[in-house]
Design a protein around this motif. Structure first.
Motif, PDB file in Angstrom:
ATOM      1  N   ARG A   1      47.988   7.952 122.819  1.00  0.00           N
ATOM      2  CA  ARG A   1      46.882   8.507 123.596  1.00  0.00           C
ATOM      3  C   ARG A   1      46.086   9.473 122.725  1.00  0.00           C
TER       4      ARG A   1
ATOM      5  N   GLU B   1      41.954  14.404 127.676  1.00  0.00           N
ATOM      6  CA  GLU B   1      42.227  12.979 127.485  1.00  0.00           C
ATOM      7  C   GLU B   1      41.259  12.194 128.359  1.00  0.00           C
TER       8      GLU B   1
ATOM      9  N   ASP C   1      39.416   8.977 130.247  1.00  0.00           N
ATOM     10  CA  ASP C   1      39.847   7.789 130.980  1.00  0.00           C
ATOM     11  C   ASP C   1      39.341   6.549 130.246  1.00  0.00           C
ATOM     12  N   ASP C   2      40.252   5.838 129.581  1.00  0.00           N
ATOM     13  CA  ASP C   2      39.826   4.688 128.776  1.00  0.00           C
ATOM     14  C   ASP C   2      39.619   3.421 129.605  1.00  0.00           C
ATOM     15  N   GLU C   3      39.747   3.527 130.944  1.00  0.00           N
ATOM     16  CA  GLU C   3      39.453   2.385 131.809  1.00  0.00           C
ATOM     17  C   GLU C   3      38.121   2.570 132.534  1.00  0.00           C
TER      18      GLU C   3
ATOM     19  N   LYS D   1      34.363   6.283 128.548  1.00  0.00           N
ATOM     20  CA  LYS D   1      34.504   5.769 127.183  1.00  0.00           C
ATOM     21  C   LYS D   1      33.252   6.062 126.363  1.00  0.00           C
TER      22      LYS D   1
ATOM     23  N   GLU E   1      33.420   9.733 125.429  1.00  0.00           N
ATOM     24  CA  GLU E   1      34.405   9.957 124.370  1.00  0.00           C
ATOM     25  C   GLU E   1      33.870   9.520 123.014  1.00  0.00           C
ATOM     26  N   ARG E   2      33.176   8.392 122.974  1.00  0.00           N
ATOM     27  CA  ARG E   2      32.623   7.928 121.694  1.00  0.00           C
ATOM     28  C   ARG E   2      31.639   8.950 121.133  1.00  0.00           C
TER      29      ARG E   2
END
Length: 257
Positions: free
Chosen positions: A30, A103, A105-107, A112, A115-116
């Motif tokens: 993670r 952290e 949420d990558d879903e 996403k 985060e990028r």
């Protein structure tokens, strides 16, 4: 009686590495980003918050990360689709600062995207919303408030930071890399010791009929072989690595102060 005061304050920016804007650490696969969320100096409201006065249990019980403080209240009144949380966070006091581990949420596609942009250094800032507790704050010389205790309400990734002091540190300054170096040192030392042991077992004894070489008495001041063996036996690689980690962490903390 003083009334509670709520602030939505962009206090700090994510630690910024000029070379590679990567996650601060990887835990079980993670990606966790470490932010300096607040300190005890003046912020842009001219407030000063006691770092030891943060009340964070309520937040950590439901540690959501929002984007630009969008908690859905405006969407509820306008009928628009509310923006859901983009991740989860955990806050804690470390030294002279309030820290938050984020952290994403990558879903979630929007999370996403955020985060990028954080990983690329396009989005660098986080902001905290907090409540100054009744009877725990007083006006200071700059017209803001000095607060002894405040409750953290939420943390957001934001587009505009409110505190230019808190910049993302180079990844080398993260203590996790010291741990990884120490682990690698131990692995190499263990491998070297194992290889040496294998070489010793593979050595064949000399033929019995060969004459023994003449021996000379070692000088009085030269170290004895037994002493050298004792020194090698006394060396403990894991203990040495542990001492190295503690010493290096102390050095890093000294540099940061």
């Amino acid at each position: 009686m003083t009334r509670p005061i709520t602030r939505s304050l962009s206090l700090s920016v994510v630690r910024k590495d000029a070379a590679t804007l990567s996650a601060v650490e990887s835990v079980g696969g993670r990606r966790v980003y470490k932010f300096r969320a607040s300190d005890g100096d003046f912020d842009r409201y001219s407030d000063r918050l006691n770092v030891k006065g943060w009340r964070v249990d309520g937040y950590n019980a439901n540690g959501v990360i929002l984007f630009n403080h969008d908690d859905g209240a405006e969407a509820a009144s306008s009928g628009a689709e509310p923006q859901l949380p983009i991740g989860k966070g955990r806050v804690y006091v470390e030294g002279d600062a309030l820290m938050v581990d984020v952290e994403f949420d990558d879903e979630d596609e929007f999370a996403k995207r955020v985060e990028r942009k954080v990983s690329k250094g396009i989005l660098n800032a986080v902001s905290v919303r907090y409540l100054m507790l009744p009877g725990q704050y007083r006006q200071n010389e700059r017209g803001g408030y000095d607060c002894d205790a405040q409750e953290l309400l939420e943390v957001s990734v934001v587009t505009i930071p409110g505190n230019a002091r808190a910049v993302r540190a180079k990844s080398f300054e993260g203590e996790d890399i010291v741990e990884r170096i120490a682990v690698r040192v131990v692995e190499l030392l263990d491998a070297r010791a194992e290889a040496k042991s294998t070489d010793d077992e593979d050595e064949e004894p000399e033929a019995a009929d060969e004459p023994e070489p003449e021996t000379k008495e070692a000088p009085a001041d030269s170290p004895k072989a037994d002493d050298e063996e004792e020194d090698e036996e006394d060396f403990n690689a894991p203990d040495a690595a542990k001492r190295f980690v503690e010493a290096f962490k102390g050095y890093i903390r000294g540099v940061k102060q």
